[in-house]
Design an enzyme around this catalytic site. Structure first.
Site, PDB file in Angstrom:
ATOM      1  N   TYR A 116      83.203 115.512   9.244  1.00 37.61           N
ATOM      2  CA  TYR A 116      83.403 115.896  10.643  1.00 37.61           C
ATOM      3  C   TYR A 116      83.167 114.655  11.511  1.00 37.61           C
ATOM      4  O   TYR A 116      82.053 114.260  11.779  1.00 37.61           O
ATOM      5  CB  TYR A 116      82.451 117.010  11.057  1.00 37.61           C
ATOM      6  CG  TYR A 116      82.594 118.300  10.289  1.00 37.61           C
ATOM      7  CD1 TYR A 116      83.729 118.573   9.523  1.00 37.61           C
ATOM      8  CD2 TYR A 116      81.591 119.269  10.314  1.00 37.61           C
ATOM      9  CE1 TYR A 116      83.848 119.754   8.814  1.00 37.61           C
ATOM     10  CE2 TYR A 116      81.705 120.458   9.615  1.00 37.61           C
ATOM     11  CZ  TYR A 116      82.829 120.692   8.858  1.00 37.61           C
ATOM     12  OH  TYR A 116      82.948 121.867   8.161  1.00 37.61           O
TER      13      TYR A 116
ATOM     14  N   PRO B  84      85.416 132.771  11.195  1.00 33.97           N
ATOM     15  CA  PRO B  84      84.923 134.155  11.140  1.00 33.97           C
ATOM     16  C   PRO B  84      85.433 135.060  12.247  1.00 33.97           C
ATOM     17  O   PRO B  84      85.511 136.274  12.052  1.00 33.97           O
ATOM     18  CB  PRO B  84      83.401 133.991  11.231  1.00 33.97           C
ATOM     19  CG  PRO B  84      83.201 132.662  11.890  1.00 33.97           C
ATOM     20  CD  PRO B  84      84.325 131.811  11.398  1.00 33.97           C
TER      21      PRO B  84
ATOM     22  N   GLY C  98      95.814 136.294  10.265  1.00 42.09           N
ATOM     23  CA  GLY C  98      96.525 137.320   9.521  1.00 42.09           C
ATOM     24  C   GLY C  98      98.028 137.150   9.491  1.00 42.09           C
ATOM     25  O   GLY C  98      98.721 137.947   8.857  1.00 42.09           O
ATOM     26  N   GLY C  99      98.568 136.115  10.158  1.00 45.08           N
ATOM     27  CA  GLY C  99     100.003 135.890  10.143  1.00 45.08           C
ATOM     28  C   GLY C  99     100.755 137.042  10.771  1.00 45.08           C
ATOM     29  O   GLY C  99     100.522 137.401  11.931  1.00 45.08           O
TER      30      GLY C  99
END
Length: 302
Positions: free
Chosen positions: A66, A215, A221-222
């Site tokens: 990161y 989260p 979910g497309g």
């Protein structure tokens, strides 16, 4: 909804001896654009990290990639010496060669992993890191067992307290468990995407903590994303909450092994995330949200 301090919220045990609040903080967003370079609002980042622990959060997740490195340095500047009970988790095994995500790769060479862990300790100002993850199971430059074995050596030498795994398959998870105890695992899992479902099951069965990626994302979910949003909206209205808070509350209801680490750059959003842990969904609401996405379970699911 009256908000209680994070210190009053439910806790979870990592490795049997580290007890932390069930909503942690993922620090990845406190970097530059595309997770490259330092966080542009340096002073704001320091202030937010200090607010995180002031709000009672006791688990902070970072990684050497990161920035790279800038996120760990920012955490040290903001929080060192660390407040008693605050657990820092970091990871090693990913590398970045530049701003573009196409430069992201992975290295499993045991000497490199050792160097990564030792440098994370230096940047964070620690003599021992409480939870250190192998950040990738993708590396092919060294056998996976040798990679885990090197982390076990670091643990035996006292540099690492507990070992975790990220970006691994369920089969790799079992291989790792034959070498050493695995205290935590991370995978993509949220209300709209259950890619890491088999790892969640494995974590539950072995007593490990499961930290889901993204989260509270509602777009993973497309094609299913619109249905996810439509289902969350009326539940959120009933609790005077946001859809993201309901998505986070669902995770906490979904499994006692769950340790979400939502990230944010906003104190208000941080407080919303912590308040989500107080929402008590009904069994029917949990079942409705659980039914929104398939949960693949099998050796090739990841």
């Amino acid at each position: 909804m009256e908000v209680q301090p994070a210190s009053a919220l439910p806790t979870i045990s990592i490795g049997g001896d580290l007890r932390v609040g069930r909503v942690g903080f993922g620090a990845m967003q406190l970097t530059g654009e595309q997770v490259w370079g330092p966080y542009p609002d340096h002073d704001g980042g320091v202030a937010l990290l200090r607010a995180v622990v002031d709000e009672g959060v006791t688990f902070i997740d970072t990684a050497d990639v990161y920035g790279p490195h800038t996120n760990e340095l920012l955490i040290r500047e903001a929080l060192h010496p660390y407040r008693e009970g605050v657990v820092i988790a970091s990871k090693g095994g990913f590398v970045r060669g530049g701003f573009d995500y196409s430069t992201l790769g992975w290295v499993g060479n045991p000497a490199y992993l050792r160097q990564s862990a030792m440098l994370s300790l230096r940047r964070l100002g620690l003599e021992r890191i409480d939870l250190y993850y192998l950040h990738s199971g993708y590396a092919t430059d060294a056998p996976f067992g040798d990679q885990v074995g090197e982390l076990k050596k670091l643990q035996d030498e006292g540099y690492v307290r507990h070992i975790g795994l990220s970006n691994v398959t369920a089969a790799q998870y079992e291989t790792a468990r034959s070498i050493t105890d695995i205290a935590a695992v991370t995978a993509l899992y949220n209300v709209g995407n259950r890619t890491g479902a088999d790892l969640l099951v494995a974590a539950e069965q072995s007593g490990a903590v499961f930290s889901p990626w993204h989260p509270i994302s509602l777009r993973d979910g497309g094609e299913n994303a619109d249905e996810v949003a439509r289902t969350l909206a009326p539940i959120a209205a009933r609790y005077e909450a946001t859809p993201q808070q309901i998505a986070l509350a669902w995770l906490l209801h979904r499994s006692p092994a769950m340790l979400p680490i939502p990230g944010t750059t906003s104190l208000a959003h941080l407080r919303e995330n912590l308040a989500a842990a107080q929402i008590r969904l009904t069994d029917a609401e949990v079942a409705e949200l659980t039914a929104l996405a398939p949960e693949p379970v099998g050796p090739n699911a990841l």
